[in-house]
Motif scaffolding. Sequence first.
Motif, PDB file in Angstrom:
ATOM      1  N   ILE A   1     -12.771  65.703  10.685  1.00 46.21           N
ATOM      2  CA  ILE A   1     -11.430  66.231  10.423  1.00 46.21           C
ATOM      3  C   ILE A   1     -10.683  65.323   9.448  1.00 46.21           C
ATOM      4  CG2 ILE A   1      -9.189  66.759  11.468  1.00 46.21           C
ATOM      5  CD1 ILE A   1     -10.762  67.414  14.072  1.00 46.21           C
ATOM      6  N   ALA A   2     -10.763  64.000   9.664  1.00 42.69           N
ATOM      7  CA  ALA A   2     -10.035  63.054   8.811  1.00 42.69           C
ATOM      8  C   ALA A   2     -10.533  63.104   7.372  1.00 42.69           C
ATOM      9  CB  ALA A   2     -10.162  61.641   9.376  1.00 42.69           C
ATOM     10  N   ARG A   3     -11.827  63.384   7.187  1.00 42.07           N
ATOM     11  CA  ARG A   3     -12.410  63.422   5.835  1.00 42.07           C
ATOM     12  C   ARG A   3     -11.867  64.593   5.003  1.00 42.07           C
ATOM     13  NH1 ARG A   3     -16.884  61.419   3.695  1.00 42.07           N
ATOM     14  NH2 ARG A   3     -17.766  63.486   3.227  1.00 42.07           N
ATOM     15  N   LYS A   4     -11.294  65.572   5.665  1.00 45.59           N
ATOM     16  CA  LYS A   4     -10.727  66.690   4.919  1.00 45.59           C
ATOM     17  C   LYS A   4      -9.527  66.238   4.087  1.00 45.59           C
ATOM     18  CE  LYS A   4     -12.190  70.187   8.278  1.00 45.59           C
ATOM     19  NZ  LYS A   4     -11.740  71.197   9.272  1.00 45.59           N
ATOM     20  N   SER A   5      -8.796  65.241   4.593  1.00 43.46           N
ATOM     21  CA  SER A   5      -7.638  64.754   3.850  1.00 43.46           C
ATOM     22  C   SER A   5      -7.933  63.448   3.110  1.00 43.46           C
ATOM     23  CB  SER A   5      -6.434  64.558   4.789  1.00 43.46           C
ATOM     24  OG  SER A   5      -6.768  63.712   5.863  1.00 43.46           O
ATOM     25  N   VAL A   6      -8.948  62.675   3.598  1.00 41.54           N
ATOM     26  CA  VAL A   6      -9.330  61.430   2.919  1.00 41.54           C
ATOM     27  C   VAL A   6     -10.859  61.432   2.782  1.00 41.54           C
ATOM     28  CG1 VAL A   6      -9.011  58.927   2.829  1.00 41.54           C
ATOM     29  CG2 VAL A   6      -7.435  60.321   4.173  1.00 41.54           C
ATOM     30  N   PRO A   7     -11.403  62.104   1.777  1.00 42.79           N
ATOM     31  CA  PRO A   7     -12.856  62.276   1.653  1.00 42.79           C
ATOM     32  C   PRO A   7     -13.639  60.989   1.474  1.00 42.79           C
ATOM     33  CG  PRO A   7     -11.670  63.817   0.237  1.00 42.79           C
ATOM     34  CD  PRO A   7     -10.671  62.834   0.725  1.00 42.79           C
ATOM     35  N   SER A   8     -12.992  59.905   1.052  1.00 49.92           N
ATOM     36  CA  SER A   8     -13.719  58.667   0.755  1.00 49.92           C
ATOM     37  C   SER A   8     -13.998  57.807   1.973  1.00 49.92           C
ATOM     38  CB  SER A   8     -12.923  57.834  -0.261  1.00 49.92           C
ATOM     39  OG  SER A   8     -11.663  57.451   0.281  1.00 49.92           O
ATOM     40  N   ILE A   9     -13.474  58.143   3.146  1.00 50.75           N
ATOM     41  CA  ILE A   9     -13.658  57.287   4.328  1.00 50.75           C
ATOM     42  C   ILE A   9     -15.117  57.303   4.778  1.00 50.75           C
ATOM     43  CG2 ILE A   9     -11.279  57.488   5.143  1.00 50.75           C
ATOM     44  CD1 ILE A   9     -12.211  59.549   7.190  1.00 50.75           C
ATOM     45  N   ARG A  10     -15.515  56.217   5.456  1.00 54.17           N
ATOM     46  CA  ARG A  10     -16.881  56.034   5.943  1.00 54.17           C
ATOM     47  C   ARG A  10     -16.847  55.640   7.416  1.00 54.17           C
ATOM     48  NH1 ARG A  10     -17.212  58.375   1.967  1.00 54.17           N
ATOM     49  NH2 ARG A  10     -18.376  57.921   0.045  1.00 54.17           N
ATOM     50  N   LEU A  11     -18.015  55.709   8.084  1.00 54.34           N
ATOM     51  CA  LEU A  11     -18.108  55.365   9.498  1.00 54.34           C
ATOM     52  C   LEU A  11     -19.424  54.663   9.786  1.00 54.34           C
ATOM     53  CD1 LEU A  11     -17.144  55.581  12.501  1.00 54.34           C
ATOM     54  CD2 LEU A  11     -18.249  57.834  12.574  1.00 54.34           C
ATOM     55  N   SER A  12     -19.354  53.541  10.520  1.00 53.52           N
ATOM     56  CA  SER A  12     -20.548  52.838  10.989  1.00 53.52           C
ATOM     57  C   SER A  12     -20.474  52.723  12.506  1.00 53.52           C
ATOM     58  CB  SER A  12     -20.641  51.438  10.384  1.00 53.52           C
ATOM     59  OG  SER A  12     -20.873  51.501   8.990  1.00 53.52           O
ATOM     60  N   VAL A  13     -21.598  52.969  13.164  1.00 54.60           N
ATOM     61  CA  VAL A  13     -21.674  52.972  14.626  1.00 54.60           C
ATOM     62  C   VAL A  13     -22.756  52.002  15.068  1.00 54.60           C
ATOM     63  CG1 VAL A  13     -22.229  54.375  16.651  1.00 54.60           C
ATOM     64  CG2 VAL A  13     -20.851  55.348  14.798  1.00 54.60           C
ATOM     65  N   ALA A  14     -22.394  51.038  15.922  1.00 54.99           N
ATOM     66  CA  ALA A  14     -23.351  50.063  16.449  1.00 54.99           C
ATOM     67  C   ALA A  14     -23.422  50.182  17.954  1.00 54.99           C
ATOM     68  CB  ALA A  14     -22.951  48.640  16.046  1.00 54.99           C
ATOM     69  N   GLY A  15     -24.629  50.090  18.485  1.00 61.72           N
ATOM     70  CA  GLY A  15     -24.792  50.141  19.935  1.00 61.72           C
ATOM     71  C   GLY A  15     -26.117  50.758  20.312  1.00 61.72           C
ATOM     72  N   GLY A  16     -26.583  50.410  21.482  1.00 59.59           N
ATOM     73  CA  GLY A  16     -27.860  50.924  21.957  1.00 59.59           C
ATOM     74  C   GLY A  16     -27.686  51.822  23.160  1.00 59.59           C
ATOM     75  N   THR A  17     -28.763  52.497  23.504  1.00 50.19           N
ATOM     76  CA  THR A  17     -28.773  53.347  24.682  1.00 50.19           C
ATOM     77  C   THR A  17     -30.162  53.323  25.286  1.00 50.19           C
ATOM     78  OG1 THR A  17     -28.517  55.612  25.531  1.00 50.19           O
ATOM     79  CG2 THR A  17     -29.290  55.386  23.267  1.00 50.19           C
ATOM     80  N   GLY A  18     -30.198  53.396  26.601  1.00 48.27           N
ATOM     81  CA  GLY A  18     -31.492  53.438  27.272  1.00 48.27           C
ATOM     82  C   GLY A  18     -32.110  54.821  27.242  1.00 48.27           C
ATOM     83  N   LYS A  19     -31.360  55.796  26.706  1.00 51.41           N
ATOM     84  CA  LYS A  19     -31.838  57.175  26.700  1.00 51.41           C
ATOM     85  C   LYS A  19     -32.013  57.653  25.268  1.00 51.41           C
ATOM     86  CE  LYS A  19     -29.799  58.334  31.173  1.00 51.41           C
ATOM     87  NZ  LYS A  19     -28.914  59.257  31.926  1.00 51.41           N
ATOM     88  N   ALA A  20     -33.262  57.768  24.847  1.00 51.65           N
ATOM     89  CA  ALA A  20     -33.560  58.201  23.479  1.00 51.65           C
ATOM     90  C   ALA A  20     -33.004  59.592  23.200  1.00 51.65           C
ATOM     91  CB  ALA A  20     -35.072  58.179  23.245  1.00 51.65           C
ATOM     92  N   ALA A  21     -32.964  60.433  24.223  1.00 51.08           N
ATOM     93  CA  ALA A  21     -32.475  61.799  24.037  1.00 51.08           C
ATOM     94  C   ALA A  21     -31.000  61.802  23.637  1.00 51.08           C
ATOM     95  CB  ALA A  21     -32.676  62.612  25.314  1.00 51.08           C
TER      96      ALA A  21
END
Length: 372
Positions: free
Chosen positions: A205-225
């Motif tokens: 939603i935010a990219r509709k008004s600011v197309p240049s923004i980026r996102l990085s996500v760090a973290g693990g999970t014990g569930k591959a699914a």
Amino acid sequence: MKLLIIAPEQIPVPPRAGGSVENVIHQITSRLPEGHRVTIVSLRRGYLPRKSVSGPVTNLRVPGGSKKRYLANALRRVKGLAFDLIQIDNRPGFAAAVRNAFPHTPIAVFMHSMTFASPPMTTRRKANADFRHADLIVGNSLSLQRSLMSRFPAHRSKIAYVHLGVDTAQFRPSGKRRRGGYRFLFAGRMIPRKGVPTLLRAFKIARKSVPSIRLSVAGGTGKAAYRAFLRRTARRLNVPVRFKGNLPRKRMPAFYRSGDCFVCPSQEHEAFGLVNVEAMASGLPVIASRNGGIPEIVKDGRNGFLVTRYGKPAAFAARMAELARSPELHRRLSEQARSDAERYFGWQLTAAKLMELYAERLKTASAGRRTK
């Protein structure tokens, strides 16, 4: 004071990756005020010695296999030793066995969340019985203290709280101007209650008004699914997300410095939210859910923004777009975030307050024995 700390059964102290509870133990005991000594018992792993000593801190590591076996090995390892106080971290279920092994030593249970005092990990009746063996129950936020008091009113008088901290020398602003689009960050366990799907939808939603923004996500999970589900969601939404995986703790400061703003979209009670103070110390404004202990850290309009309707992606998107569009707002919140982290959330402050709390409890216990 001679303190014994019994860590959970899952990860050694200090942890190599993950292990927020074990990291808290390591950070606090590395900054004990002068005159205190501590013995930490944690899980044994091959890459760490069975025993290591660093100044006033002795680390003992024992085999695990199950909670019961680990606890038996831990108590066997410290049998015959004397301590002024014993701290059990996040495992109230250990309290009965510890009390049996040390019948005259005060016991504190340091709770990092409600998880191990709630179903499915335990029942209210069992947790209530476990807490009877504790002389003190410590939460990591005022919110957690209140939750514990509400659920276990019989123990209200012995429930306190001490805020956690951050290494402000390790987690610090980069001091350099980043190139590229405004980058949002998330770090945490990849589990449903952390709200990553809400963040992905907010990002779209935010990219509709600011197309240049980026996102990085760090973290693990014990569930591959679940990890696959998040990647599919990002592809379906057609948003550019970098999934960094479960980063070693030593790489986290650089991760925070790679972004401009941290987003914490927790969908359920967050006892404290250590990632928020790490981000703030790194000079990042924080956009976070208004729940649990988060408002004790993130101050709306001061060092970040609190989202009341945190189940609604659009509510996060509005704040994300607002920050990305306003360099002056970003600068003001960023500077205040760093300042607040330094002033209120240093690990030295956490260690000092915890030892003051323990000293006061020991003083009260000693006075009680004299009057009997």
